[in-house]
Design a protein around this motif. Structure first.
Motif: not given
Ligand code: FAD
Length: 375
Positions: A46-47, A277-284, A333-345
């Motif tokens: 994704a560019l 988020a398909g950003m690595g090459l965009n940043l490079g 942040g998105i990766q961590r937010m969706f990795s959190h196992p609690s039902t509240v999160a």
């Protein structure tokens, strides 16, 4: 030893090749180290508009068949949350670009450019730009700290044939499995009328390896199920491979060798982000566009500075570290937010997705940021 090159670029991947072309336009003598890869890369990237502008300017933007405009994007959370984005009239959210097609255009353009010479080993130059990717050996030799945090995930990349045309949609699903988070993305391929999609499936590492070793029929079934049948039956139609994932950043991006010649890092040699988020090459590409722009200032009011001028290179380092940070933090942040196992999160993140979906002004702003990023 006499220095016959202004710039030596170590690594002839997409970032290194783009930089070589940008610098050749400034009439700099460039040595490009490394041979074009012969491996079949089935990925598609994704560019964004900034990358498109850089590559179009170099006449290396692939033809419409290999650069599919994305008109809409839909993301599902792991418990009912959903958000969708539509492109404004006449614009694409981004383009999904065939990696092999882009690499071929870049390599042809490099070979056509008389002021770029290919080398199989590093040569002396006033400035060395390290574009060797995330496992850069030059960065290691220089002793530069590469602060990295591996994710317990691998990305499985392949391509699938669809029952019906993709209608230029990019789709993504977040899901919680007993062994951890998985994130599946289907990216439209083959142009506006295409009926194929690139798959990037970030999975707990052992499941990624198992699925990569599975038959095409088994993987097709798993992908159809994970995509909740949204695009019908998916049929794997290419080779598949896995990639380890990490977030990382070099602490220092510029400096000098023992012989006082300068070096800088660019692309994955300087940073690495999760592909969600398909950003690595965009940043490079943003790195090398910024470096070329800063060096071009020597043609104007800063004419007395050399190509390895430390002041210019530190300017590049400051500018790009600042540009990188929001993307690095957002992807992690998105990766961590969706990795959190609690039902509240889980409830909160899905509520957040759906609530955001209702905020039309904020969504419009987000779409504009995606199309015209400021990094
Ligand atoms: C599954 C997946 C999906 C992705 N999707 C996207 C996406 O949608 N959008 C996006 O923008 N990015 C995406 N990325 C990120 C993208 O792949 C990288 O950011 C990009 O390839 C970095 O380019 P690079 O030229 O810096 O490094 P590389 O592509 O790693 O190239 C480095 C080059 O240097 C060569 N090299 C290494 N060591 C030496 C040496 N010592 N001497 C000479 N040459 C050397 C290598 O052979 C290679 O040719 C994705 C990544 C993955 C894993």
């Amino acid at each position: 030893m006499t220095t016959t090159y202004d710039v030596c670029i170590r690594g002839s991947g997409m970032v290194g090749s783009t930089l070589a072309l940008l610098l050749a336009r400034q009439r700099l003598r460039v040595a490009l180290v490394g041979t074009p890869s012969s491996a079949q890369d089935m990925r598609a990237f994704a560019l964004n508009q900034v990358s498109q502008n850089v590559l179009t300017d170099l006449r290396c933007w692939p033809s419409p068949e290999f650069a599919t405009p994305v008109q809409s994007m839909r993301i599902w959370g792991d418990q009912g949350g959903v958000i969708s984005f539509d492109s404004p009239q006449g614009q694409a959210l981004n383009h999904i670009v065939d990696v092999q097609a882009l690499e071929k255009l870049l390599h042809q353009a490099v070979d056509f450019q008389p002021s770029i010479e290919r080398h199989s080993a590093p040569v002396q130059a006033l400035l060395t730009v390290v574009c060797e990717g995330k496992n850069s050996s030059t960065r290691q030799e220089l002793g530069i700290d590469f602060q990295s945090m591996p994710y317990p995930q691998h990305a499985l990349a392949t391509r699938v044939r669809l029952d019906t045309p993709h209608q230029q949609q990019a789709l993504q699903w977040f899901a919680q499995a007993p062994d951890g988070l998985d994130i599946l993305a289907l990216l439209p391929l083959g142009g506006a009328q295409g009926q194929e999609a690139a798959v990037v499936w970030s999975l707990p590492s052992s499941r990624a390896q198992t699925l990569c070793a599975a038959s095409d029929a088994e993987l097709s079934l798993a992908l159809t199920k994970a995509s909740r049948n949204t695009l019908g039956n998916l049929q794997v139609c290419s080779a598949k491979s896995t990639w380890p994932l990490q977030t990382a950043q070099a602490t220092q991006w510029s400096g000098t060798f023992a012989n006082a010649h300068s070096w800088v890092l660019a692309g994955d040699a300087a940073h690495s982000v999760h592909p969600l988020a398909g950003m690595g090459l965009n940043l490079g590409l943003a790195d090398v566009a910024a470096l070329a722009h800063i060096l071009s200032q020597r043609e104007g009011k800063e004419y007395w500075r050399g190509v390895g001028d430390k002041f210019l290179l530190r300017r590049y380092e400051r500018e790009r570290k600042a540009g990188l940070m929001p993307t690095l933090l957002a992807c992690d942040g998105i990766q961590r937010m969706f990795s959190h196992p609690s039902t509240v999160a889980q409830s909160l993140r899905n509520w957040g997705l759906s609530s955001f979906d209702q905020l039309s002004h904020l969504k419009q702003w987000t779409v504009q940021q995606a199309i015209h990023p400021s990094f």
